[in-house]
Design an enzyme around this catalytic site. Structure first.
Site, PDB file in Angstrom:
ATOM      1  CE  LYS A 198     -25.096  22.371 -17.435  1.00 34.53           C
ATOM      2  NZ  LYS A 198     -23.936  22.918 -16.760  1.00 34.53           N
ATOM      3  CG  HIS A 334     -23.118  30.518 -15.096  1.00 33.60           C
ATOM      4  ND1 HIS A 334     -23.848  31.040 -14.041  1.00 33.60           N
ATOM      5  CD2 HIS A 334     -23.202  29.177 -14.982  1.00 33.60           C
ATOM      6  CE1 HIS A 334     -24.341  30.040 -13.327  1.00 33.60           C
ATOM      7  NE2 HIS A 334     -23.971  28.906 -13.869  1.00 33.60           N
TER       8      HIS A 334
HETATM    9  O1  GKR Z   1     -29.289  24.476 -14.331  1.00 34.95           O
HETATM   10  O2  GKR Z   1     -28.564  22.475 -13.878  1.00 34.95           O
HETATM   11  C1  GKR Z   1     -28.402  23.636 -14.256  1.00 34.95           C
HETATM   12  C2  GKR Z   1     -27.014  24.089 -14.649  1.00 34.95           C
HETATM   13  O3  GKR Z   1     -26.109  23.012 -14.557  1.00 34.95           O
HETATM   14  C3  GKR Z   1     -26.556  25.216 -13.775  1.00 34.95           C
HETATM   15  O4  GKR Z   1     -26.732  24.907 -12.416  1.00 34.95           O
HETATM   16  C4  GKR Z   1     -25.119  25.596 -13.980  1.00 34.95           C
HETATM   17  O5  GKR Z   1     -24.861  26.647 -13.112  1.00 34.95           O
HETATM   18  O6  GKR Z   1     -25.665  26.571 -16.105  1.00 34.95           O
HETATM   19  C5  GKR Z   1     -24.741  26.050 -15.303  1.00 34.95           C
HETATM   20  C6  GKR Z   1     -23.369  25.911 -15.794  1.00 34.95           C
HETATM   21  O7  GKR Z   1     -22.530  25.303 -15.108  1.00 34.95           O
HETATM   22  O8  GKR Z   1     -23.080  26.428 -16.845  1.00 34.95           O
HETATM   23 MG    MG Z   2     -21.014  25.722 -16.799  1.00 31.24          MG
END
Ligand code: GKR
Ligand code: MG
Length: 439
Positions: A198, A334
């Site tokens: 991420k 996702h």
């Molecule tokens: O958990 O902060 C997080 C992720 O950024 C999540 O909110 C996203 O939905 O997993 C994510 C993605 O964009 O792949």
């Molecule tokens: Mg994503």
């Protein structure tokens, strides 16, 4: 068999201070556990988004659900999700998740509610006929589903607060070496064979250095993907794509580098012109079936990230698998913070999708046994995979004491909506704002 009762359990689960371009995770993530009880004594379960909005959307369905035959999902789906898909084509109905925390688009609400009900109904049907859910979907193409090591930059802290604080398993991770250590630890514990970072948190050069550190340590047998959730401009996305050409090829991808299908289309054109075919994936610009034709026409997205929780359930995952296969696109999965009921729903869906071409994302390593609501505790991973259990339905039951603990945690916390920006302002910088593109 008729549904006689809908029981909704709003719960809170400890969540570490994970970072993304949206901000920082709060000490507790919100989820809702759904139970459908029937006149035959069988109960079906599912897990979905938490907080007030998803809860009241589900609550509104109560009159419609009581007395419903769980085998009869089509009319409920027509009434809920086709309206949502139509809305998404109106000028006002933009369902992209660019400016939202993914999964939080209010226009998805009906589709999300339907998904939660569909999954609980499939659990019911599976239990009624004595078959695992994936076999109700026409059977499985795999018995074991692979997941990726989902790395986050994070502040110190394991999530939760006070008596409910969890140990900080991974420590602070705010540089390339710490991310490589996090990955080592996660792979050691779960055996994952694909890696997702991420991004959108540190300067792009540091995130490039992180990907390189991961490649150096794990080698080309561990495909790499990076997802900055639209934090980069088109120019920066092209620059990162250029720098990471080698690292992101061979089973990896660039996920939502910048905002909009037009932006991603331009990144693609410019990279191809340099003889760089790094594929792009999206769960931000492509969030429903109506988005797929444009994504294809612009060649903006080569891999769609699905998620049964907001794509409308497990059967829609299969349709998406078919559609992406026909269009020559890839399919990945996702995730948002979740517990074992969601993990099993994803696993059954993935087992039944022929065109699933990548290991699925999961936040599961970031949650702990203290919060798990599945009877018997955490779902095991072997070599990065979850197996389809030899049990009917989703293959898991609720531990009602754990559900009660989750409800109590929910009662005690002051917020009812995920707000990563507010957490940044509270803990990191009082003036922090989500700016897109940031770089
Ligand atoms: O958990 O902060 C997080 C992720 O950024 C999540 O909110 C996203 O939905 O997993 C994510 C993605 O964009 O792949
Ligand atoms: Mg994503």
């Amino acid at each position: 068999m008729r549904i006689t009762e809908l029981v909704l359990h709003p719960i809170a689960i400890a969540d570490p201070p994970l970072r993304s371009s949206c901000g920082r995770h709060a000490p507790f993530a919100l989820r809702t556990i759904v139970e459908l009880r029937t006149d035959s004594g069988i109960t079906g379960i599912s897990e979905t988004y938490g907080g007030d909005a998803p809860l009241s959307a589900l609550e509104a369905l109560r009159p419609r659900l009581i007395g419903m035959d769980p085998f009869q999902l089509a009319a409920l789906e027509r009434d809920l999700t086709q309206t949502a898909e139509r809305e998404s084509q109106d000028a006002s109905g933009d369902r992209t998740q660019t400016y939202l925390v993914p999964g939080e688009n209010p226009l998805d609400r009906n589709t999300r509610s339907f998904a939660a009900i569909e999954i609980a109904c499939l659990d019911l049907i599976g239990k009624a006929v004595g078959k695992p859910v994936c076999d109700l979907l026409g059977g499985r193409v795999r018995d074991r589903v692979s997941f990726s090591a989902y790395l986050f930059y994070k502040h110190g802290g394991g999530g939760g607060v006070g008596d409910d604080a969890r140990p900080d398993e991974y420590g602070e991770v705010l540089n390339p070496a710490a991310a490589a250590r996090e990955c080592r630890q996660m792979i050691h514990e779960y055996g994952f064979r694909e890696i997702k970072l991420k991004g959108g948190v540190l300067e792009p050069d540091l995130e490039i250095a992180t990907i390189r550190a991961l490649r150096e340590e794990f080698g080309a047998d561990y495909p790499l993907r990076i997802d900055p959730n639209c934090a980069w401009s088109v120019d920066t996305s092209v620059g990162v794509g250029r720098e990471l050409k080698e690292e992101l090829s061979g089973g990896g991808y660039l996920e939502d580098p910048c905002a909009s299908l037009e932006g991603m289309g331009e990144v693609r054109r410019r990279l191809l012109a340099e003889n760089n075919a790094t594929p792009q994936a999206s769960n931000v610009a492509v969030t429903c079936f109506a988005d797929v034709p444009r994504a294809k026409a612009l060649d903006a997205v080569q891999i769609v990230l699905s998620d049964p929780h907001y794509w409308g359930g497990l059967r829609n995952m299969q349709y998406l698998s078919h559609l992406t296969g026909v269009l020559g696109m890839g399919l990945s999965m996702h995730s948002n913070s979740h517990l074992g009921v969601s993990l099993m729903a994803i696993t059954h869906a993935a087992a039944a999708c022929a065109n699933l071409t990548f290991a699925c994302d999961t936040h599961y390593p970031w949650q702990t046994a203290e919060d798990e609501v599945v009877a018997g505790g955490r779902i095991p991973f072997v070599a990065g995979c979850v197996s389809i259990p030899d049990k009917p339905g989703l293959g898991v039951e609720l531990d009602y004491d754990q559900v009660a603990r989750g409800r109590e945690r929910y009662r005690k916390i002051p917020y009812r909506k995920r707000d990563d920006e507010a957490e940044m302002r509270r803990h990191v910088d009082p003036n922090w704002k989500r700016v897109l593109p940031r770089w």
